[in-house]
Scaffold this motif. Structure first.
Motif, PDB file in Angstrom:
ATOM      1  N   GLY A  66      49.273  54.073  45.933  1.00  0.00           N
ATOM      2  CA  GLY A  66      50.234  53.813  46.786  1.00  0.00           C
ATOM      3  C   GLY A  66      50.657  52.273  46.692  1.00  0.00           C
ATOM      4  O   GLY A  66      51.617  51.836  47.491  1.00  0.00           O
ATOM      5  N   GLY A  67      49.942  51.351  46.152  1.00  0.00           N
ATOM      6  CA  GLY A  67      50.248  50.107  45.879  1.00  0.00           C
ATOM      7  C   GLY A  67      49.167  49.100  45.563  1.00  0.00           C
ATOM      8  O   GLY A  67      48.524  49.415  44.520  1.00  0.00           O
ATOM      9  N   GLY A  68      48.806  48.209  46.205  1.00  0.00           N
ATOM     10  CA  GLY A  68      47.996  47.172  45.784  1.00  0.00           C
ATOM     11  C   GLY A  68      47.054  46.407  46.879  1.00  0.00           C
ATOM     12  O   GLY A  68      47.380  46.748  47.911  1.00  0.00           O
ATOM     13  N   HIS A  69      46.456  45.476  46.468  1.00  0.00           N
ATOM     14  CA  HIS A  69      45.654  44.868  47.631  1.00  0.00           C
ATOM     15  C   HIS A  69      45.448  43.233  46.954  1.00  0.00           C
ATOM     16  O   HIS A  69      45.367  43.329  45.852  1.00  0.00           O
ATOM     17  CB  HIS A  69      44.408  45.227  48.064  1.00  0.00           C
ATOM     18  N   VAL A  70      45.345  42.248  47.839  1.00  0.00           N
ATOM     19  CA  VAL A  70      45.106  40.918  47.095  1.00  0.00           C
ATOM     20  C   VAL A  70      44.339  40.229  48.286  1.00  0.00           C
ATOM     21  O   VAL A  70      44.468  40.461  49.259  1.00  0.00           O
ATOM     22  CB  VAL A  70      46.449  40.056  46.912  1.00  0.00           C
ATOM     23  N   GLY A  71      43.325  39.400  47.702  1.00  0.00           N
ATOM     24  CA  GLY A  71      42.780  38.466  48.590  1.00  0.00           C
ATOM     25  C   GLY A  71      41.763  37.462  47.847  1.00  0.00           C
ATOM     26  O   GLY A  71      42.380  37.209  46.533  1.00  0.00           O
ATOM     27  N   PHE A  72      40.983  36.754  48.482  1.00  0.00           N
ATOM     28  CA  PHE A  72      40.386  35.654  47.761  1.00  0.00           C
ATOM     29  C   PHE A  72      39.091  35.945  47.373  1.00  0.00           C
ATOM     30  O   PHE A  72      38.212  36.464  48.186  1.00  0.00           O
ATOM     31  CB  PHE A  72      40.262  34.180  48.451  1.00  0.00           C
ATOM     32  N   LEU A  73      38.323  35.591  46.135  1.00  0.00           N
ATOM     33  CA  LEU A  73      37.179  36.029  45.761  1.00  0.00           C
ATOM     34  C   LEU A  73      36.109  35.105  46.528  1.00  0.00           C
ATOM     35  O   LEU A  73      36.200  33.854  46.188  1.00  0.00           O
ATOM     36  CB  LEU A  73      37.169  36.063  44.321  1.00  0.00           C
ATOM     37  N   GLU A  74      35.192  35.721  47.236  1.00  0.00           N
ATOM     38  CA  GLU A  74      33.843  34.883  47.814  1.00  0.00           C
ATOM     39  C   GLU A  74      32.782  34.837  46.981  1.00  0.00           C
ATOM     40  O   GLU A  74      32.094  34.066  46.883  1.00  0.00           O
ATOM     41  CB  GLU A  74      33.991  35.531  49.274  1.00  0.00           C
TER      42      GLU A  74
END
Length: 159
Positions: free
Chosen positions: A94-102
Motif C-alpha cells: 500500500g505504499g512506502g516508509h522512510v526514515g534515517f539509518l541508525e
C-alpha cells in the motif's frame, strides 16, 4: 565520522507519539506545516515523510516537501548502499516508509529512526529486502563509509 545534523535533530523526538481520538499531537501537526503541507491537520495521516522532512528542514536542508515516503526516491543524491544517517526508503503493501539509518543489527536488519513507526518516533529494525533506495542531501558531501550488512553488533525490534 560525526553524526549528520539531521540525525542528531531526529533523535530529539524519540518518544513523540500520536494522540488517540479526536485530539492531535500539535508537534506532528507542526511537522506538516514545516514541510509546507499545512492543510494536513491531524496525526492519523501517515507522517513518516513529514517527520523526515521536519528534521531536515530544522537543520536548514530543503526536504522533498511531500507527504509520500517514496518522494525521497528522487530527492537528494543516491547512495550505493547504507551509510550512517542516510535516508532510507522502503516498500510496503500500500505504499512506502522512510526514515534515517541508525545502524545494523547483527543479523543484518537496518535500524531505522523514523516517525509513524507504531504511531510514534522510535528506532526499529527493518529487513534490507524492503529497501527501495538510500539517499543523501545534495548539499552535504557523500559519506565514504558504507555499512556492511550483518556486521554491526546492535539490536532493535522488528517493524
Amino acid at each position: 565520522m560525526s553524526n549528520p545534523a539531521w540525525l542528531t535533530e531526529a533523535r530529539r523526538y524519540i518518544g513523540v507519539r500520536e494522540i488517540p481520538g479526536v485530539t492531535h499531537n500539535p508537534l506532528i501537526v507542526q511537522m506538516w506545516k514545516t514541510i509546507k503541507r499545512g492543510g494536513i491537520k491531524d496525526d492519523e495521516t501517515p507522517w513518516c515523510a513529514a517527520f523526515v522532512g521536519f528534521c531536515l528542514e530544522n537543520v536548514g536542508i530543503v526536504s522533498s516537501r511531500f507527504e509520500s515516503a517514496k518522494s525521497y526516491l528522487s530527492w537528494g543524491q543516491p547512495l550505493p548502499g547504507p551509510a550512517p544517517g542516510c535516508i532510507v526508503v522502503f516498500t510496503r503493501d500500500g505504499g512506502g516508509h522512510v526514515g534515517f539509518l541508525e545502524g545494523l543489527t547483527i543479523d543484518g536488519r537496518l535500524l531505522v529512526l523514523g516517525g509513524n513507526q507504531g504511531n510514534e518516533v522510535n528506532i526499529r529494525a527493518f529487513p534490507e529486502s524492503r529497501v527501495s533506495g538510500y539517499r543523501w542531501p545534495l548539499s552535504w558531501p557523500r559519506p565514504h563509509v558504507s555499512l556492511q550488512i550483518g556486521a554491526a553488533p546492535a539490536t532493535g525490534g522488528e517493524a
